[in-house]
Structure formats: C-alpha cells, structure tokens
Design a protein around this motif. Structure first.
Motif, PDB file in Angstrom:
ATOM      1  N   SER A   1       4.959 -41.092  31.524  1.00  0.00           N
ATOM      2  CA  SER A   1       3.787 -41.964  31.478  1.00  0.00           C
ATOM      3  C   SER A   1       4.106 -43.296  32.134  1.00  0.00           C
ATOM      4  O   SER A   1       5.117 -43.923  31.814  1.00  0.00           O
ATOM      5  CB  SER A   1       3.358 -42.209  30.028  1.00  0.00           C
ATOM      6  OG  SER A   1       2.939 -41.012  29.423  1.00  0.00           O
TER       7      SER A   1
ATOM      8  N   ARG B   1      -0.993 -39.210  30.658  1.00  0.00           N
ATOM      9  CA  ARG B   1      -0.835 -39.755  29.310  1.00  0.00           C
ATOM     10  C   ARG B   1      -0.009 -38.808  28.444  1.00  0.00           C
ATOM     11  O   ARG B   1       0.216 -37.650  28.802  1.00  0.00           O
ATOM     12  CB  ARG B   1      -2.204 -40.011  28.711  1.00  0.00           C
ATOM     13  CG  ARG B   1      -2.990 -41.048  29.500  1.00  0.00           C
ATOM     14  CD  ARG B   1      -4.248 -41.458  28.794  1.00  0.00           C
ATOM     15  NE  ARG B   1      -3.905 -42.199  27.584  1.00  0.00           N
ATOM     16  CZ  ARG B   1      -4.562 -43.267  27.151  1.00  0.00           C
ATOM     17  NH1 ARG B   1      -5.593 -43.747  27.826  1.00  0.00           N
ATOM     18  NH2 ARG B   1      -4.210 -43.869  26.044  1.00  0.00           N
ATOM     19  N   SER B   2       0.430 -39.309  27.326  1.00  0.00           N
ATOM     20  CA  SER B   2       1.260 -38.528  26.415  1.00  0.00           C
ATOM     21  C   SER B   2       0.554 -37.237  26.017  1.00  0.00           C
ATOM     22  O   SER B   2      -0.619 -37.243  25.659  1.00  0.00           O
ATOM     23  CB  SER B   2       1.564 -39.359  25.167  1.00  0.00           C
ATOM     24  OG  SER B   2       2.441 -38.673  24.321  1.00  0.00           O
TER      25      SER B   2
ATOM     26  N   ILE C   1      -3.149 -47.733  32.949  1.00  0.00           N
ATOM     27  CA  ILE C   1      -4.276 -47.155  33.685  1.00  0.00           C
ATOM     28  C   ILE C   1      -5.188 -48.254  34.217  1.00  0.00           C
ATOM     29  O   ILE C   1      -5.636 -48.205  35.370  1.00  0.00           O
ATOM     30  CB  ILE C   1      -5.039 -46.151  32.790  1.00  0.00           C
ATOM     31  CG1 ILE C   1      -4.150 -44.919  32.549  1.00  0.00           C
ATOM     32  CG2 ILE C   1      -6.366 -45.753  33.425  1.00  0.00           C
ATOM     33  CD1 ILE C   1      -4.654 -43.998  31.466  1.00  0.00           C
TER      34      ILE C   1
ATOM     35  N   GLU D   1      -0.323 -47.141  27.545  1.00  0.00           N
ATOM     36  CA  GLU D   1      -0.897 -46.266  28.568  1.00  0.00           C
ATOM     37  C   GLU D   1      -2.241 -46.812  29.058  1.00  0.00           C
ATOM     38  O   GLU D   1      -2.532 -46.768  30.260  1.00  0.00           O
ATOM     39  CB  GLU D   1      -1.074 -44.851  28.015  1.00  0.00           C
ATOM     40  CG  GLU D   1       0.240 -44.143  27.746  1.00  0.00           C
ATOM     41  CD  GLU D   1       0.049 -42.776  27.121  1.00  0.00           C
ATOM     42  OE1 GLU D   1       0.942 -41.924  27.301  1.00  0.00           O
ATOM     43  OE2 GLU D   1      -0.977 -42.544  26.448  1.00  0.00           O
ATOM     44  N   ASP D   2      -3.048 -47.322  28.123  1.00  0.00           N
ATOM     45  CA  ASP D   2      -4.340 -47.923  28.501  1.00  0.00           C
ATOM     46  C   ASP D   2      -4.126 -49.062  29.491  1.00  0.00           C
ATOM     47  O   ASP D   2      -4.838 -49.181  30.498  1.00  0.00           O
ATOM     48  CB  ASP D   2      -5.069 -48.465  27.272  1.00  0.00           C
ATOM     49  CG  ASP D   2      -5.632 -47.383  26.368  1.00  0.00           C
ATOM     50  OD1 ASP D   2      -5.790 -46.230  26.837  1.00  0.00           O
ATOM     51  OD2 ASP D   2      -5.907 -47.689  25.187  1.00  0.00           O
TER      52      ASP D   2
ATOM     53  N   ASP E   1       2.802 -38.275  36.649  1.00  0.00           N
ATOM     54  CA  ASP E   1       2.284 -39.213  35.648  1.00  0.00           C
ATOM     55  C   ASP E   1       1.147 -38.563  34.868  1.00  0.00           C
ATOM     56  O   ASP E   1       0.532 -37.594  35.314  1.00  0.00           O
ATOM     57  CB  ASP E   1       1.793 -40.487  36.357  1.00  0.00           C
ATOM     58  CG  ASP E   1       1.638 -41.682  35.426  1.00  0.00           C
ATOM     59  OD1 ASP E   1       1.737 -41.516  34.184  1.00  0.00           O
ATOM     60  OD2 ASP E   1       1.395 -42.788  35.940  1.00  0.00           O
TER      61      ASP E   1
ATOM     62  N   TRP F   1       1.744 -46.561  21.537  1.00  0.00           N
ATOM     63  CA  TRP F   1       2.066 -46.039  22.859  1.00  0.00           C
ATOM     64  C   TRP F   1       0.793 -45.896  23.697  1.00  0.00           C
ATOM     65  O   TRP F   1       0.788 -46.205  24.887  1.00  0.00           O
ATOM     66  CB  TRP F   1       2.789 -44.708  22.730  1.00  0.00           C
ATOM     67  CG  TRP F   1       3.384 -44.243  24.020  1.00  0.00           C
ATOM     68  CD1 TRP F   1       2.884 -43.290  24.864  1.00  0.00           C
ATOM     69  CD2 TRP F   1       4.576 -44.735  24.635  1.00  0.00           C
ATOM     70  NE1 TRP F   1       3.697 -43.149  25.963  1.00  0.00           N
ATOM     71  CE2 TRP F   1       4.744 -44.033  25.843  1.00  0.00           C
ATOM     72  CE3 TRP F   1       5.521 -45.708  24.276  1.00  0.00           C
ATOM     73  CZ2 TRP F   1       5.815 -44.257  26.699  1.00  0.00           C
ATOM     74  CZ3 TRP F   1       6.589 -45.926  25.125  1.00  0.00           C
ATOM     75  CH2 TRP F   1       6.732 -45.209  26.319  1.00  0.00           C
ATOM     76  N   ALA F   2      -0.283 -45.433  23.060  1.00  0.00           N
ATOM     77  CA  ALA F   2      -1.547 -45.247  23.778  1.00  0.00           C
ATOM     78  C   ALA F   2      -2.066 -46.571  24.344  1.00  0.00           C
ATOM     79  O   ALA F   2      -2.654 -46.600  25.435  1.00  0.00           O
ATOM     80  CB  ALA F   2      -2.587 -44.623  22.850  1.00  0.00           C
TER      81      ALA F   2
ATOM     82  N   ALA G   1      -8.205 -36.226  25.120  1.00  0.00           N
ATOM     83  CA  ALA G   1      -7.395 -36.944  24.131  1.00  0.00           C
ATOM     84  C   ALA G   1      -7.041 -36.071  22.931  1.00  0.00           C
ATOM     85  O   ALA G   1      -5.912 -36.108  22.440  1.00  0.00           O
ATOM     86  CB  ALA G   1      -8.126 -38.204  23.677  1.00  0.00           C
TER      87      ALA G   1
ATOM     88  N   GLU H   1      -4.670 -35.043  34.017  1.00  0.00           N
ATOM     89  CA  GLU H   1      -5.752 -35.502  33.136  1.00  0.00           C
ATOM     90  C   GLU H   1      -5.963 -34.448  32.065  1.00  0.00           C
ATOM     91  O   GLU H   1      -6.026 -33.246  32.374  1.00  0.00           O
ATOM     92  CB  GLU H   1      -7.035 -35.695  33.946  1.00  0.00           C
ATOM     93  CG  GLU H   1      -8.139 -36.401  33.207  1.00  0.00           C
ATOM     94  CD  GLU H   1      -7.804 -37.854  32.868  1.00  0.00           C
ATOM     95  OE1 GLU H   1      -7.996 -38.231  31.694  1.00  0.00           O
ATOM     96  OE2 GLU H   1      -7.364 -38.592  33.762  1.00  0.00           O
TER      97      GLU H   1
ATOM     98  N   ARG I   1      -4.314 -33.637  23.908  1.00  0.00           N
ATOM     99  CA  ARG I   1      -3.049 -34.347  24.145  1.00  0.00           C
ATOM    100  C   ARG I   1      -2.394 -34.713  22.831  1.00  0.00           C
ATOM    101  O   ARG I   1      -1.189 -34.513  22.645  1.00  0.00           O
ATOM    102  CB  ARG I   1      -3.285 -35.604  24.983  1.00  0.00           C
ATOM    103  CG  ARG I   1      -3.695 -35.348  26.403  1.00  0.00           C
ATOM    104  CD  ARG I   1      -3.691 -36.614  27.230  1.00  0.00           C
ATOM    105  NE  ARG I   1      -4.573 -37.659  26.748  1.00  0.00           N
ATOM    106  CZ  ARG I   1      -4.222 -38.682  25.974  1.00  0.00           C
ATOM    107  NH1 ARG I   1      -2.959 -38.830  25.593  1.00  0.00           N
ATOM    108  NH2 ARG I   1      -5.108 -39.595  25.603  1.00  0.00           N
TER     109      ARG I   1
END
Length: 198
Positions: free
Chosen positions: A131, A44-45, A182, A178-179, A42, A174-175, A152, A149, A155
């Motif tokens: 993700s 983030r993008s 998390i 993801e937020d 896993d 998309w972010a 940003a 990790e 990424r």
C-alpha cells in the motif's frame, strides 16, 4: 481480459480475477525490451496485492529469477506507510534504476526495531508490492505500475482473516493513511494496469 477463461472458470471469483491479472502482467512484461523490469503493485489493504505478486513470480515470463519485496517488511510500524514507501524509493528503486545494489532493512514488528539487511540486485527484475508504493515520485522508476481496486467489505474480511486480532485494532488507523495516499498521490492515475478484484 485474460485469453484463458476456461482455465479460470473453476476458480472462485477472487482467484480467477487474480489469475487473469497475473496473465495480463506477464504479457506486459514480455512486451518490454528489458531483462530487469521493475513492477510496482499498489492497492489498499486486503485488495490482493501479496497474492497477485506471488502469482506473478510463479508465472514469470522471462528467464532467471525475479526479486520480490513486500512493503510489510519495510513499514516502520502501524503509522509508517509513507515512511516505508520513501525508504523503498531511496533504498531499493533509485539504486536499482542507477544499476547499483540496493540495501534495505527489515522492520521487526515484534521488537519495533530494524533487523537484518537485505540486498537488491540491479541486474535482476524486481517487484515491489505494498500500500502506498505508487506515487508521482516512484512512477518514473517502474516499467509496469499496477493498481488493484476491491470493495471495502471484501478487503476488510480478507485482511482480518489473514492477520486476525493483530490487525483488527489498527484497521482504521492504517485506512486513514491509505486515504491520504490516494488523495495526495492518485495512484490509479499513474498505473499502467488497473484490475478490479471482487
């Protein structure tokens, strides 16, 4: 840390970090007492999940082949992070854990519809990367759980270089998913391996 610094010294920092991560994962797999381990990957993008997954497959330490499923082939569209993870849990991870063949359908992004079906063999090792995949519900179904990790800015640059104008209009959308993942699932707390990618 990797025990192979001399081999990674000629690589760019991202490639070196991914190589060290894949070496550590291979070591963790060897320490398991199972022939068909499950790895969840896993992050983030743009964090490097797909690249790391390919590197793990390339240096797989056990005999035989390993199955790799990327959630990009399962998410049902740009709002489908959570639905894709749930589909992977129900159709891939739960059957694999029960010794049953799992069947999942590929999402055709151009047609916005499900396409052909794929089988997952429970007797073979399995890597699922994407993700959102590491949750309280999936953690118990995996032997090695990885969280990547990355900053940003790095990424975003990598993701947009990879997918360009197709992804650009959907980055924020998309972010936000993801937020929520998390905040809700705290994936790093369920990880057995955490890696920082520049």
């Amino acid at each position: 840390m990797s025990s192979e610094p001399s081999r990674s010294s000629g690589l760019d920092p991202v490639a070196a970090a991914l190589r060290e991560a894949s070496v550590a994962v291979a070591r963790a797999v060897l320490e398991l007492s199972t022939s068909n381990p499950v790895i969840l990957l896993d992050g983030r993008s743009g964090a490097g999940k797909s690249s790391l997954a390919r590197d793990i497959v390339a240096r797989w330490p056990l005999r035989g082949r390993v199955q790799l499923v990327g959630l990009d082939a399962i998410y049902p569209g740009w709002d489908g992070l959570r639905a894709g993870v749930e589909a992977a849990r129900e159709q891939i991870l739960v059957p694999h854990g029960r010794g049953l063949i799992g069947i999942w359908q590929r999402w055709d992004w151009d047609a916005s519809a499900y396409a052909e079906a794929h089988a997952v063999d429970p007797s073979l090792p399995l890597i699922v990367e994407g993700s959102g995949i590491l949750t309280p519900q999936t953690a118990g179904l995996a032997d090695v759980r990885i969280w990547l990790e990355a900053p940003a800015s790095s990424r975003r640059r990598r993701a947009l270089e990879r997918d360009g104008d197709t992804y650009r209009p959907h980055w924020d959308r998309w972010a936000e998913q993801e937020d929520r993942h998390i905040a809700r699932d705290a994936p790093h707390r369920h990880a057995t391996q955490l890696f920082a990618i520049p």
